[in-house]
Design an enzyme around this catalytic site. Structure first.
Site, PDB file in Angstrom:
ATOM      1  N   ASP A 126      11.234  22.958 -21.310  1.00  0.00           N
ATOM      2  CA  ASP A 126      10.529  23.319 -20.074  1.00  0.00           C
ATOM      3  C   ASP A 126      11.063  22.428 -18.956  1.00  0.00           C
ATOM      4  OD1 ASP A 126       7.046  24.037 -19.338  1.00  0.00           O
ATOM      5  OD2 ASP A 126       8.624  23.471 -17.945  1.00  0.00           O
ATOM      6  N   ASP A 139      11.412  28.995 -16.312  1.00  0.00           N
ATOM      7  CA  ASP A 139      11.879  27.628 -16.616  1.00  0.00           C
ATOM      8  C   ASP A 139      11.564  27.173 -18.036  1.00  0.00           C
ATOM      9  OD1 ASP A 139       9.149  26.944 -16.398  1.00  0.00           O
ATOM     10  OD2 ASP A 139       9.649  24.993 -15.527  1.00  0.00           O
ATOM     11  N   GLU A 140      11.290  28.132 -18.920  1.00  0.00           N
ATOM     12  CA  GLU A 140      10.979  27.760 -20.315  1.00  0.00           C
ATOM     13  C   GLU A 140      11.823  28.577 -21.293  1.00  0.00           C
ATOM     14  OE1 GLU A 140       6.499  27.489 -21.152  1.00  0.00           O
ATOM     15  OE2 GLU A 140       6.691  28.057 -19.049  1.00  0.00           O
TER      16      GLU A 140
HETATM   17  P1  TTP Z   1       5.603  25.099 -14.855  1.00  0.00           P
HETATM   18  O1  TTP Z   1       6.655  24.856 -15.902  1.00  0.00           O
HETATM   19  O2  TTP Z   1       4.207  25.320 -15.290  1.00  0.00           O
HETATM   20  O3  TTP Z   1       5.547  23.866 -13.846  1.00  0.00           O
HETATM   21  P2  TTP Z   1       6.713  22.983 -13.262  1.00  0.00           P
HETATM   22  O4  TTP Z   1       8.043  23.304 -13.876  1.00  0.00           O
HETATM   23  O5  TTP Z   1       6.665  23.093 -11.780  1.00  0.00           O
HETATM   24  O6  TTP Z   1       6.263  21.520 -13.633  1.00  0.00           O
HETATM   25  P3  TTP Z   1       6.257  20.819 -15.079  1.00  0.00           P
HETATM   26  O7  TTP Z   1       6.823  21.801 -16.056  1.00  0.00           O
HETATM   27  O8  TTP Z   1       7.097  19.586 -14.922  1.00  0.00           O
HETATM   28  O9  TTP Z   1       4.819  20.510 -15.325  1.00  0.00           O
HETATM   29  O10 TTP Z   1       6.011  26.323 -13.943  1.00  0.00           O
HETATM   30  C1  TTP Z   1       7.361  26.646 -13.646  1.00  0.00           C
HETATM   31  C2  TTP Z   1       7.480  27.184 -12.241  1.00  0.00           C
HETATM   32  O11 TTP Z   1       6.637  28.315 -12.085  1.00  0.00           O
HETATM   33  C3  TTP Z   1       7.031  26.197 -11.172  1.00  0.00           C
HETATM   34  O12 TTP Z   1       8.054  25.318 -10.790  1.00  0.00           O
HETATM   35  C4  TTP Z   1       6.575  27.101 -10.074  1.00  0.00           C
HETATM   36  C5  TTP Z   1       6.091  28.352 -10.769  1.00  0.00           C
HETATM   37  N1  TTP Z   1       4.602  28.371 -10.783  1.00  0.00           N
HETATM   38  C6  TTP Z   1       3.929  29.075  -9.810  1.00  0.00           C
HETATM   39  O13 TTP Z   1       4.546  29.725  -8.970  1.00  0.00           O
HETATM   40  N2  TTP Z   1       2.558  29.046  -9.809  1.00  0.00           N
HETATM   41  C7  TTP Z   1       1.831  28.327 -10.722  1.00  0.00           C
HETATM   42  O14 TTP Z   1       0.586  28.313 -10.684  1.00  0.00           O
HETATM   43  C8  TTP Z   1       2.546  27.598 -11.750  1.00  0.00           C
HETATM   44  C9  TTP Z   1       1.796  26.812 -12.792  1.00  0.00           C
HETATM   45  C10 TTP Z   1       3.925  27.656 -11.731  1.00  0.00           C
HETATM   46 MG    MG Z   2       8.258  23.502 -15.961  1.00  0.00          MG
END
Ligand code: TTP
Ligand code: MG
Length: 350
Positions: free
Chosen positions: A8, A106-107
Site C-alpha cells: 500500500d 495504490d494497493e
Molecule cells: P489510502 O491508501 O487509504 O491512503 P493514503 O495512500 O493516502 O495513505 P496511507 O496509505 O499512507 O495511509 O488511499 C489511497 C488514495 O486514495 C489516497 O491517496 C487518496 C484516495 N482516497 C480518497 O480519495 N478518499 C478517501 O477517503 C481515502 C481514504 C483515500
Molecule cells: Mg495508501
C-alpha cells in the site's frame, strides 16, 4: 498459494504531488476534491504525514483542515496523473510474484509463490527498494499467509514500513485488536458485536460460531474464520481472464440506482483509459456487486461489435444493474471488460 505480499503506497495522492513539486516535500500538504478557488467546499482526499501530525485526515472537510493548519499547502486532485504513477508501480511489480491483483489505485496484492518467511521478506525488501529508487515513492508492505492478514500487517507497519506476520504469530497479533481492525468490519457491525459483549478480535475467536452466523449470516462465518487465523480469499489475477477491470468500495452501502451508475461511470472511464493505453478493444462488459453480507454477483453482457469507448459500458450497466439490485445493500462495485483483442483486430491477447 504462497505467502502474500501486500503493498500500500504511503499518502499516495499527496506523495505523487511531492514527486512533481519537490519544493513541497517536508511541509504539510493536502490533496482535495475541489479546484483551489472552491477548496473550502470540498473534502480532503489525502494528506502527507506532516499534515496528519495536525490531526488532518482523509474525508475531512477541507475547511476543517484549514482550521487545524491555516497555512497548509493545498493542491486539487489530478487522478489521471495518479493513475499513471499507479500503472508504473504495477508494471514494476509485475516482474515479481506469480499472481497479482490490483486492489485499488495504490494497493497491490501479490502471491509470492514462496513458502518461507525469510525469502518472502527478502522479496518484499527488494520491491520496496525498487519502488523507492525507480519511482521515488514510499510504500508499506505486509507479508502474511493470506490477503487479509497481509493487509492488516501492512496497516500496522505504516508509514514506510515492512512487517512479516507469521502464521504462529497471528493469534497474539489479533487477540487484543478492536473488531473494526478486521478488514470488512465497519462501525455498524461493531456496535452489534459490542452489544453481544464482543469487543476484540480475540472475543470473536472465543464466541460461538453458530451464534455469529445466526446474527450476521455470511459475515459472521467470515469474521469467525479470520479471527481463528483462517483465510480463504484468493488473489484474483485479471491476466488469467484476459480482462481489464476496476472496483471500488463505496463510502456508504448503497441501494440507490443512480448513485451506483455514477460510480460505475467513474470506474468505466478508468477502464477505458487503460484499454486505450494498451491499444485494445472489448466485446464483453461485466458488472460486479459485492453486498453488505459479503456475497457477490457478477452479470455480463456481450456487445454486437468490439468497442473501445465508455458509452457501451455505461449503457450495458443500466440493464445489468437491475439484475444486481436484489434488495441487499451494495458495498463494493466493479466494472470489467473482457473478450479483448488488440485494436488492429488481429491478434488475440495471450
Ligand atoms: P489510502 O491508501 O487509504 O491512503 P493514503 O495512500 O493516502 O495513505 P496511507 O496509505 O499512507 O495511509 O488511499 C489511497 C488514495 O486514495 C489516497 O491517496 C487518496 C484516495 N482516497 C480518497 O480519495 N478518499 C478517501 O477517503 C481515502 C481514504 C483515500
Ligand atoms: Mg495508501
Amino acid at each position: 498459494m504462497g505467502l502474500i505480499v501486500y503493498i500500500d503506497m504511503d499518502y499516495f495522492f499527496a506523495a505523487c504531488e511531492e514527486l512533481r513539486h519537490p519544493e513541497l516535500k517536508g511541509k504539510p500538504l493536502i490533496v482535495g476534491t475541489h479546484q483551489a478557488e472552491l477548496k473550502m467546499r470540498g473534502v480532503v482526499q489525502t494528506c502527507n504525514y506532516e499534515a496528519r501530525a495536525f490531526g488532518i485526515r482523509s474525508a475531512m472537510p477541507t475547511q476543517e483542515a484549514f482550521k487545524l493548519k491555516p497555512d497548509i499547502a493545498y493542491l486539487p486532485s489530478d487522478e489521471t496523473y495518479y493513475e499513471q504513477i499507479s500503472d508504473r508501480v504495477q508494471k514494476l511489480l509485475l516482474q515479481y510474484g506469480i499472481k497479482m491483483e490490483k486492489i485499488s489505485v495504490d494497493e497491490f496484492a501479490i502471491d509470492s509463490g514462496l513458502e518461507d518467511y525469510g525469502s518472502a521478506q527478502l522479496l518484499a525488501e527488494k520491491m520496496k527498494e525498487n519502488i523507492g529508487k525507480s519511482i521515488g515513492l514510499p510504500c508499506t508492505i505486509g507479508v502474511s499467509v493470506g490477503k487479509t492478514f497481509a493487509k492488516m500487517a501492512c496497516d500496522q507497519a505504516k508509514p514506510n514500513g515492512l512487517m512479516v506476520l507469521k502464521e504462529e504469530e497471528l493469534e497474539s497479533f489479533l487477540k487484543d485488536k478492536e473488531v473494526t481492525k478486521l478488514i470488512g468490519i465497519g462501525n455498524k457491525t461493531k456496535v452489534r458485536l459490542n452489544a453481544m459483549g464482543i469487543k476484540t478480535i480475540g472475543d470473536i475467536k472465543k464466541a460461538n460460531a453458530s451464534k455469529l452466523v445466526a446474527e450476521f449470516g455470511a459475515v459472521g462465518a467470515y469474521m469467525y474464520s479470520l479471527a481463528n487465523g483462517r483465510e480463504t480469499e484468493k488473489i484474483e489475477d485479471p491476466a488469467d481472464a484476459l480482462s481489464i477491470g476496476r472496483e471500488r468500495t463505496l463510502e456508504h452501502n448503497s441501494e440507490d440506482r443512480e448513485e451506483l451508475l455514477g460510480e460505475i461511470a467513474k470506474l468505466s472511464k478508468v477502464v477505458v483509459g487503460e484499454l486505450k493505453g494498451k491499444g485494445m478493444v472489448f466485446k464483453t462488459v461485466s458488472i460486479k456487486a459485492k453486498y453488505s453480507d459479503f456475497s457477490e454477483r457478477i452479470k455480463s453482457k456481450t456487445l454486437q461489435h468490439y468497442s473501445d469507448s465508455q458509452e457501451p459500458i455505461d449503457i450495458s450497466a443500466r440493464s445489468l444493474i437491475d439484475l444486481l439490485m436484489i434488495g441487499k445493500p451494495i458495498r463494493k462495485i466493479g466494472v470489467r471488460v473482457s473478450t479483448l483483442i488488440n485494436a488492429a483486430g488481429q491478434k488475440k491477447l495471450t
